[in-house]
Design an enzyme around this catalytic site. Structure first.
Site, short mmCIF file in Angstrom:
data_model
loop_
_atom_site.label_atom_id
_atom_site.label_comp_id
_atom_site.label_asym_id
_atom_site.label_seq_id
_atom_site.Cartn_x
_atom_site.Cartn_y
_atom_site.Cartn_z
N THR A 201 0.87 -1.18 0.00
CA THR A 201 0.00 0.00 0.00
C THR A 201 0.90 1.23 0.00
O THR A 201 2.08 1.14 0.35
CB THR A 201 -0.89 0.03 1.25
OG1 THR A 201 -0.03 0.07 2.40
CG2 THR A 201 -1.77 -1.20 1.35
N TRP A 459 -20.76 15.97 9.49
CA TRP A 459 -19.76 15.62 8.48
C TRP A 459 -20.04 16.37 7.18
O TRP A 459 -21.18 16.39 6.70
CB TRP A 459 -19.80 14.11 8.18
CG TRP A 459 -19.20 13.27 9.25
CD1 TRP A 459 -18.73 13.69 10.47
CD2 TRP A 459 -19.01 11.85 9.21
NE1 TRP A 459 -18.26 12.62 11.19
CE2 TRP A 459 -18.41 11.48 10.44
CE3 TRP A 459 -19.26 10.86 8.26
CZ2 TRP A 459 -18.08 10.16 10.74
CZ3 TRP A 459 -18.94 9.54 8.56
CH2 TRP A 459 -18.35 9.20 9.79
#
Ligand code: ADP
Length: 557
Positions: A201, A459
């Site tokens: 990753t 959010w």
């Protein structure tokens, strides 16, 4: 039926799912299938190397014997630092097919990080394209596990002198193999759960972690990726993977394209708009796949030069959200169907792809686009759910946003060498993405959890704000990040690259958001920059932007 009873067993052949079966199938059943590859050696960069699946299989098996001659054993890692090219494709099959593990390394990472990865993987051999000779010379002393460095070229392109001791030549290694022995050799069959390839990753925080794919996971992913709902590859296609083979196996295309018998075009090191356009036209490319930042280059080149595509009809865009403006341009101006794809390194990488259901066919265009804009439907093999902070499952109502969890046979169970402990939550892999799922099963990413902007306890999705900004005709690219705010904790700041020659003020751009979002979602400020920081996988590095604008002051209302 009670559990004590044993089931009646099926009476079908048992054949482990092997990566080598893909190249054997392609060579036998689509033997004259074409592979066209742009050369990488600087003096040949306009040349194309043309070969067939039959040639590729022969050279891959020769390579498998060359690896054995170098002492590479089952399960050992063989690193590559290479572009999308025919020799890299041979390594895909020759290394994994022989039972060793293909470790593709992203050359765009920092050299120190590359050396760290090579050491962590304990690579035995490192194959690299000539472009990366200076990089490999720099890191070679820091890579003690590597017994041999192999330049992926012929004798004529070997450097007269190099800091790499005993530098090997790819074509010499193949030439040294007795061809009669190679022709008589058969691909080994072993446990389908054996490791086949390894990809790290990107490691934006902390060290990169290795994802170790198996033969079984790779073959299942390759089957699924080829489905009509997914990449829809067929033998009638000419496929150009722009997505790099050095990261997450180019989204599985080096496997799916071969098992479908399609023509494969590999672009080498030249990924600018003009080079890609010329290759698309010259080779009759029908299908391609890439991240939005690459399409930006190609689409702008075609727009600026008032060009059309004569054969290119379908593309998958993923890796980060496809801006709606890009989707509209591809569909409306170029007649290219856009399939939005979502996934991650830990998922091999495909998880969902976008598309319409039969009953969406008669919807007005803007409603269809809203559906295509979503990251899409789970692919058979992947299950997903969204949960709240406490882990309780959220409804599929298209509005409730929660942490996205996935499971399936090509999804990571644990990182290479157990890094990071057990990543799973009750058998599900937490993706780190925040998403909604609608009643039809279409998933939409609203943010990465670490990019979410938390304002006054609510959010704010940065992707939505970026998409609106990028729909403005004067905006080339936009990133939306959280900056600290004395009252609301965090507020959205837009960082914008204008189109060349475009005139756009902060006030005009903020006015563009009027009526498009709730008031508290309105960005507080805009900064204009010449370029955004792009990471090794072509994504905007929001962590760097956050760092840079940490002290940015927005008005404290
Ligand atoms: P890869 O290395 O394959 O790009 P990474 O593991 O680095 O994958 O990143 C995966 C992440 O990229 C996902 O978790 C998600 O945040 C983001 N991503 C991938 N595809 C999309 C998409 N279509 N829309 C929005 N975000 C995406």
């Amino acid at each position: 039926m009670t559990l004590e009873q044993s089931p009646l067993m099926g009476q079908m052949m048992h054949q482990p799912l092997m990566i080598s079966s893909i190249i054997q199938f392609a060579a036998r059943h689509y033997g004259s299938g074409e592979i066209v590859s742009r050369r990488i050696e600087p003096d040949l960069h306009d040349a194309l190397y043309r070969s067939t699946y039959r040639d590729c299989e022969r050279r891959a098996r020769t390579l498998a014997l060359a690896l054995a001659a170098q002492g590479v054993a089952m399960g050992q890692r063989v690193g590559t630092l290479a572009w999308n090219g025919y020799r890299h494709l041979e390594l895909y099959y020759g290394v994994s097919g022989s039972g060793a593990v293909l470790h593709t390394i992203n050359p765009r990472l920092h050299p120190e990080q590359i050396a760290w990865i090579v050491n962590h993987a304990e690579d035995q051999l490192l194959f690299f394209d000539i472009t990366f000779l200076p990089l490999v010379e720099a890191i070679a002393p820091a890579c003690p596990t590597v017994r041999g460095f192999v330049l992926m070229s012929d004798r004529a392109h070997m450097p007269a002198s190099t800091a790499i001791p005993g530098l090997l030549c790819y074509e010499d290694l193949l030439d040294a193999v007795d061809q009669a022995a190679a022709d008589a050799w058969t691909w080994p069959v072993f446990d389908e759960n054996a490791a086949a390839s390894l990809c790290y990753t990107s490691g934006t925080t902390g060290n990169p972690k290795g994802v170790l794919y198996s033969h079984r996971s790779t073959v299942l992913h390759a089957y699924a990726a080829a489905l009509p709902n997914v990449l829809n590859v067929s033998a009638a296609d000419t496929v150009l993977p722009v997505v790099p083979m050095f990261h997450v196996n180019a989204w599985g295309l080096p496997y799916s394209v071969l098992l479908c018998g399609a023509k494969m075009v590999l672009p080498g090191a030249r990924l600018d708009g003009k080079s890609l356009y010329d290759l698309f036209e010259g080779e009759g490319v029908t299908f391609s796949a890439g991240v939005p930042t690459v399409w930006l280059g190609l689409v702008n080149y075609a727009l600026q030069n008032n060009l059309q595509f004569s054969t290119f009809r379908r593309t998958v865009i993923g890796g980060s959200a496809c801006p709606p403006a890009m989707m509209d341009t591809l569909i409306d101006r170029f007649n290219v169907q856009v399939i939005h794809g979502w996934g991650m390194t830990e998922m091999s990488p495909l998880g969902t792809t976008g598309g319409l259901l039969a009953r969406h066919r008669d919807l007005p265009v803007h409603e269809q686009r809203a559906i295509l804009q979503k990251q899409g439907h789970a692919i058979f093999g992947v299950d997903m759910k969204i949960v709240d902070d406490e882990g309780a499952e959220l409804p599929w109502d298209g509005r409730s946003a929660g942490h996205l969890l996935v499971k399936g046979p090509w999804i990571l169970a644990s990182y290479f060498r157990g890094e990071g402990g057990d990543p799973l939550q009750g058998g599900w892999f937490p993706t780190g993405d925040v998403a909604t799922i609608d009643p039809d099963g279409f998933m939409q990413i609203t943010d990465r959890s670490k990019d979410v902007i938390k304002s006054g306890g609510e959010w704010i999705g940065s992707i939505d704000l970026e998409n609106i900004a990028m729909a403005h005709p004067a905006v080339l690219q936009a990133a939306c990040i959280a900056v600290k705010h004395p009252k609301w904790d965090e507020r959205p700041l837009l960082v914008v690259v204008r189109k060349p020659g475009a005139d756009l003020s902060r006030e005009t751009l903020l006015g563009w958001f009027d009526g498009k979002v709730a008031r508290f979602w309105m960005p507080d400020d805009v900064v204009f920059v010449d370029a955004l920081p792009i990471g090794g996988t072509g994504k905007i590095q929001k962590n760097r932007l956050r760092e840079q604008y940490r002290e940015h002051q927005v008005a404290a209302e």
